[in-house]
Design an enzyme around this catalytic site. Structure first.
Site, PDB file in Angstrom:
ATOM      1  N   CYS A   1      -0.297   4.198   2.306  1.00  0.00           N
ATOM      2  CA  CYS A   1      -0.268   4.060   3.623  1.00  0.00           C
ATOM      3  C   CYS A   1       1.233   4.267   4.166  1.00  0.00           C
ATOM      4  CB  CYS A   1      -0.725   2.441   4.049  1.00  0.00           C
ATOM      5  SG  CYS A   1      -2.140   1.985   3.148  1.00  0.00           S
ATOM      6  N   ASP A   2       2.245   3.637   3.319  1.00  0.00           N
ATOM      7  CA  ASP A   2       3.541   3.646   3.470  1.00  0.00           C
ATOM      8  C   ASP A   2       4.448   4.331   2.831  1.00  0.00           C
ATOM      9  OD1 ASP A   2       2.783   1.795   5.417  1.00  0.00           O
ATOM     10  OD2 ASP A   2       3.027  -0.006   4.184  1.00  0.00           O
TER      11      ASP A   2
ATOM     12  N   CYS B   1       0.777  -1.160  -0.136  1.00  0.00           N
ATOM     13  CA  CYS B   1      -0.176   0.054  -0.113  1.00  0.00           C
ATOM     14  C   CYS B   1       0.932   1.299   0.053  1.00  0.00           C
ATOM     15  CB  CYS B   1      -0.883   0.023   1.139  1.00  0.00           C
ATOM     16  SG  CYS B   1      -1.923   1.574   1.239  1.00  0.00           S
TER      17      CYS B   1
END
Ligand code: NAP
Length: 296
Positions: free
Chosen positions: A130-131, A127
């Site tokens: 997200c990261d 992701c």
């Protein structure tokens, strides 16, 4: 006794809930993890009619709030079993309904190479939104050639120092607009006809090994690898009751009925030709209205 139990709170499941709640039905939505499904990983959705641009997370949150305001009952429990009598067993309870809509979506496909699991959170991610922030001014690679891989690479190209886009073929599945945008990025290098075959690094990812289609190998030093090689359904728990195809997707002749009366399917988890937000919400609305008509 619920009128409809919906398994999965992604766009398909939440849209089914929206339609059923607006018709005053008693609805239970069961979700194993968090609401939103895969769309929460989309940095920007720019192909939803009428909404020029919205983050996937905002889209999911708006829909979640919309059904909550209509009084949706949403329980965060893992469904373990569904039977032909429409009993739905979770890790906490058993519920009964006149109709069940399966809208469990799909999950990230893995590369299935050694150390992939060990290095999740230590350089390996599924992701980018997200990261991605952990990779400011670092070197990252994205594996895949579809819309997700291109979206991820575009997003990361504004954060990381360098981005490799690694794809196993010459042609891409991604839409041309994404391809054009990514090709203009100066810090992006395309590595085609290559597969990621090994991950190196003890505590964290340090480099990836690529195998070219001719058989030659190459090692690239990277801080992060974003794996975006598509989705796979997670329908094993339904295999006792509904028919699945070879890839595990739920078979539906008309896109809404399963082989069992009163059990319907919606969204990415069914056999279909286009897995998009638009088709997921379409499925959800059709599944709910069909269920309401047929299981009064
Ligand atoms: P996808 O379209 O299925 O693409 C997966 C990519 O990964 C393909 O290029 C495939 O290569 C490659 N791949 C699959 N297995 C692999 C393996 N084991 N090793 C190496 N490469 C592998 O998946 P996606 O990009 O996640 O998209 C899923 C769906 O969501 C699609 O319908 C997509 O259009 C949609 N989506 C839409 C948007 C948007 O419209 N904003 C954004 C994201 C996703 P091959 O091409 O060689 O098979």
């Amino acid at each position: 006794m619920y009128d409809i139990i919906i398994v999965g709170a992604g766009p398909a499941g939440m849209t089914a809930a929206l339609y059923a709640l607006r018709a005053n039905k008693k609805v239970l939505v069961l979700e194993a993890k968090a609401y939103g499904g895969q769309i929460v990983n989309a940095n920007l959705v720019e192909n939803y009619p009428g909404i020029p641009s919205i983050s996937g997370f905002d889209f999911a949150t708006n829909l979640y709030n919309q059904i909550k305001e209509l009084g949706a009952e949403i329980k965060f429990e893992t469904v373990l079993h569904v039977d032909e009598e429409k009993n739905v067993t979770t890790d906490e309870n058993t519920y009964q309904a006149k109709a069940v809509i399966i809208a469990t979506g799909s999950e990230n496909r893995k590369l299935n190479i050694e150390r992939e699991r060990d290095l999740v959170g230590k350089g390996v991610s599924y992701c980018a939104t997200c990261d991605g922030n952990f990779y400011k001014n670092k070197v990252v690679a994205v594996s895949g050639g579809g819309n997700t891989a291109f979206e991820d690479a575009l997003y990361l190209s504004d954060i990381a120092k360098k981005v490799y886009l690694i794809h196993r073929r010459e042609e891409f599945r991604a839409e041309q607009t994404y391809i054009n945008k990514l090709k203009k990025k100066e810090n992006v290098t395309f590595v085609l006809n290559a597969n990621v075959v090994a991950l190196n690094g003890e505590e964290k990812l340090e480099s990836i090994e690529l195998e070219k289609n001719g058989g030659s190998k190459e090692t690239i030093n990277v801080d992060g690898l974003f794996i975006a090689v598509g989705q796979a359904p997670r329908n094993d728990i339904f295999s006792n009751v509904v028919t699945l195809n070879e890839q595990g997707y739920i078979v539906s002749e008309d896109g809404v009925h399963t082989n069992v009366d009163g059990i319907y399917v919606a969204g990415d988890t069914r056999v279909k030709s286009l897995r998009q937000l638009t088709t997921a919400v379409s499925d959800g609305s059709i599944a709910a209205t069909t269920a309401m008509r047929e299981t009064k």
